[in-house]
Motif scaffolding. Sequence first.
Motif, short mmCIF file in Angstrom:
data_model
loop_
_atom_site.label_atom_id
_atom_site.label_comp_id
_atom_site.label_asym_id
_atom_site.label_seq_id
_atom_site.Cartn_x
_atom_site.Cartn_y
_atom_site.Cartn_z
N GLN A 359 -20.82 -18.63 25.84
CA GLN A 359 -20.69 -19.14 27.21
C GLN A 359 -19.95 -18.16 28.12
OE1 GLN A 359 -21.64 -22.20 28.93
NE2 GLN A 359 -23.21 -21.92 27.38
N GLU A 360 -18.95 -17.49 27.57
CA GLU A 360 -18.24 -16.48 28.38
C GLU A 360 -19.19 -15.36 28.77
OE1 GLU A 360 -15.48 -13.95 26.43
OE2 GLU A 360 -14.26 -13.66 28.24
N GLU A 361 -19.95 -14.88 27.79
CA GLU A 361 -20.87 -13.77 28.06
C GLU A 361 -21.96 -14.18 29.06
OE1 GLU A 361 -22.36 -11.77 24.56
OE2 GLU A 361 -24.28 -11.39 25.55
N PHE A 362 -22.53 -15.37 28.86
CA PHE A 362 -23.62 -15.81 29.74
C PHE A 362 -23.10 -16.06 31.16
CE2 PHE A 362 -26.71 -18.83 31.49
CZ PHE A 362 -27.89 -18.17 31.19
N SER A 363 -21.91 -16.62 31.26
CA SER A 363 -21.33 -16.89 32.58
C SER A 363 -21.07 -15.59 33.33
CB SER A 363 -20.02 -17.67 32.41
OG SER A 363 -19.38 -17.83 33.65
N ARG A 364 -20.54 -14.62 32.63
CA ARG A 364 -20.22 -13.34 33.29
C ARG A 364 -21.50 -12.64 33.76
NH1 ARG A 364 -16.34 -9.93 29.79
NH2 ARG A 364 -15.11 -11.81 30.13
N ALA A 365 -22.57 -12.79 32.99
CA ALA A 365 -23.82 -12.12 33.34
C ALA A 365 -24.59 -12.83 34.44
CB ALA A 365 -24.70 -11.99 32.09
N THR A 366 -24.42 -14.15 34.55
CA THR A 366 -25.29 -14.93 35.43
C THR A 366 -24.58 -15.63 36.58
OG1 THR A 366 -25.06 -16.95 34.12
CG2 THR A 366 -26.80 -15.39 33.46
N GLY A 367 -23.30 -15.94 36.43
CA GLY A 367 -22.59 -16.70 37.45
C GLY A 367 -22.54 -18.19 37.15
N GLY A 380 -10.60 -12.29 28.32
CA GLY A 380 -11.57 -11.73 29.25
C GLY A 380 -11.84 -12.67 30.41
N GLN A 381 -11.93 -13.96 30.11
CA GLN A 381 -12.19 -14.94 31.16
C GLN A 381 -10.99 -15.06 32.10
OE1 GLN A 381 -14.82 -16.25 32.09
NE2 GLN A 381 -14.47 -18.25 33.03
N ARG A 382 -9.80 -15.03 31.53
CA ARG A 382 -8.60 -15.13 32.37
C ARG A 382 -8.51 -13.94 33.31
NH1 ARG A 382 -3.82 -16.86 28.30
NH2 ARG A 382 -2.65 -16.91 30.25
N LYS A 383 -8.89 -12.78 32.83
CA LYS A 383 -8.88 -11.58 33.67
C LYS A 383 -9.94 -11.69 34.76
CE LYS A 383 -9.12 -6.52 33.33
NZ LYS A 383 -9.31 -5.38 32.38
N THR A 384 -11.11 -12.21 34.38
CA THR A 384 -12.19 -12.37 35.36
C THR A 384 -11.79 -13.34 36.46
OG1 THR A 384 -13.89 -11.91 33.71
CG2 THR A 384 -14.58 -13.16 35.66
N ALA A 386 -8.83 -14.17 37.43
CA ALA A 386 -7.74 -13.64 38.25
C ALA A 386 -8.28 -12.74 39.36
CB ALA A 386 -6.75 -12.87 37.38
N ALA A 387 -9.39 -12.07 39.06
CA ALA A 387 -9.99 -11.15 40.04
C ALA A 387 -11.03 -11.84 40.92
CB ALA A 387 -10.62 -9.96 39.31
N ARG A 388 -11.47 -13.03 40.53
CA ARG A 388 -12.55 -13.71 41.26
C ARG A 388 -12.12 -15.14 41.60
NH1 ARG A 388 -17.88 -12.11 40.55
NH2 ARG A 388 -18.31 -13.90 41.93
N PRO A 389 -11.37 -15.31 42.69
CA PRO A 389 -10.94 -16.68 43.06
C PRO A 389 -12.11 -17.62 43.32
CG PRO A 389 -10.46 -15.08 44.81
CD PRO A 389 -10.83 -14.30 43.60
N ASP A 390 -13.27 -17.06 43.70
CA ASP A 390 -14.44 -17.93 43.91
C ASP A 390 -14.90 -18.57 42.60
OD1 ASP A 390 -15.13 -15.39 43.00
OD2 ASP A 390 -17.10 -15.41 43.98
N LEU A 391 -14.89 -17.78 41.53
CA LEU A 391 -15.28 -18.34 40.23
C LEU A 391 -14.21 -19.29 39.70
CD1 LEU A 391 -16.82 -15.20 38.46
CD2 LEU A 391 -17.95 -16.94 39.86
N LYS A 392 -12.96 -18.98 39.97
CA LYS A 392 -11.88 -19.88 39.54
C LYS A 392 -12.00 -21.23 40.23
CE LYS A 392 -6.87 -20.22 38.95
NZ LYS A 392 -6.80 -21.60 39.43
N ALA A 393 -12.42 -21.21 41.50
CA ALA A 393 -12.60 -22.47 42.24
C ALA A 393 -13.67 -23.34 41.58
CB ALA A 393 -12.97 -22.17 43.69
N VAL A 394 -14.72 -22.71 41.06
CA VAL A 394 -15.78 -23.45 40.38
C VAL A 394 -15.22 -24.13 39.13
CG1 VAL A 394 -18.01 -23.29 39.22
CG2 VAL A 394 -17.55 -21.87 41.22
N ILE A 395 -14.48 -23.35 38.33
CA ILE A 395 -13.92 -23.90 37.09
C ILE A 395 -12.93 -25.02 37.40
CG2 ILE A 395 -12.63 -23.38 35.00
CD1 ILE A 395 -15.43 -22.13 35.18
N ASP A 396 -12.09 -24.80 38.41
CA ASP A 396 -11.11 -25.83 38.78
C ASP A 396 -11.82 -27.12 39.19
OD1 ASP A 396 -9.07 -24.09 38.25
OD2 ASP A 396 -8.69 -23.56 40.35
N GLN A 397 -12.88 -26.98 39.98
CA GLN A 397 -13.61 -28.18 40.39
C GLN A 397 -14.25 -28.88 39.19
OE1 GLN A 397 -16.27 -29.21 44.08
NE2 GLN A 397 -17.52 -28.01 42.69
#
Length: 460
Positions: A359-367, A380-384, A386-397
Amino acid sequence: MRRSASALAALVALAALSGCGGNGKNDTGDSGQAPGPEALKAAKGPVTVTLWHGLGDTNAVALQKLVGRFNAQHRGKIEVKAVYQGQYPDVLAKYTAAIRDKSTPSLLLSYDISTGFLHDAGQTVPAQDLAEANPGTLSLDDIRPAARNYYSAQGKLMAVPFNTSMPMLYVNDDLLKKAGLPANTPLNTLDQVVAAAKTVHRKVPKAGGLVQPFDTWWIEQLTAAAGVPYCAPDNGRKGGAASSVKLTSPQQRKAIGAVSDLYTSGAGLDTGEDGSNAVTAFQQGKVAMMFNSSGAAGKVKEGADFPYRALPYPLSGPAATSGPVVGGAALWVNGPGHSAAEQAASWQVAAFLASPASQEEFSRATGYAPINKKVDALPGQRKTLAARPDLKAVIDQFNKTPATTAAAGCLTGAMPAVRADVLGPIQSAFAGKTPLDTALRNAESAANRDIDRYREQAGQ
């Protein structure tokens, strides 16, 4: 074109129901029938798993990469053959034909609104039974509650979510600033978003306040975010099947009316049904805010040369019971016509694809948002994030969305037809050609006729 494809998928599904083994009855299966690892041990030679899917381009490449890794890890025991069957409605049409021909694939990746039909068709083995029969493969507690809620009926998980998305609010901070709105302008509720959109339209020449794809997924989202079911009773999630669509409750009228008013007043920007057109308008700075899928996050990032944010989809109902509905697709293991070894092997594939690493690999490749909660703790996901607040907003929601009846969305095999029924009247209302109340009543009546037809065909 989308309407035609959806309607076609619904008609094909209706035709298939009358000839399939499930006879339209809800089939949540018998846990005693789900094969375990002993079925694979008894197999003579490699077991072939045919996986049908509707993922194209980058998504297909990412899926095939995972399939290749699985095959390498299970060489000599299980071989997966992933086959692209066209876009999601095409996949459903081919699958329903395969039911009649008794040639279903071992494993099916099918989109969200096919869930009701696949539940009714009785061709698949519930994911919950397979998980219990195969301990140590996939903990269902690791699946995000919102995704698990969507693919469950009567409390039982039917399929394994794989690629999931959520609606988001994208905000052009430059346009809000030009409109005199402070940086901390609250945009948590639909009323707040509508007020900000009107302000931008009024104060910034040639700027729109809000854009969204003109399909009816957004009417379903407005309904769930208002905290009310789209279908009765209980969105078809508890006990009986969905028997009607509701579009005229006071909560829906208020929420849909607020967005409709933006469009009829000129503050809303009409870019058609294609979500990509909405993204393009947002990237070009033509509109201050956009409702779009979390799956658009990557494309927005590519073309936006101004400061923007991705925020949770705004609510109009109580936070405890209201929330957006997930989109995307899930993995269904087919039963009838497939050996116990093939079913057990298919489950191994589904569990692998839902694992944290996959899931980490597929998410990083596709969004797409990872459905496995354990991904959040991976370095890797925590680093991603931290650099992508837009993706963090998705996970938080995702993590904050309550697993309620409203947020589960409607479960009916007639859903593709329902979407087609609702689309025309709503588009006419948002264009100012039909009074909203008339449009809602017309859409509701048309949708209910199709649900009645479906229930009759399905023997419900």
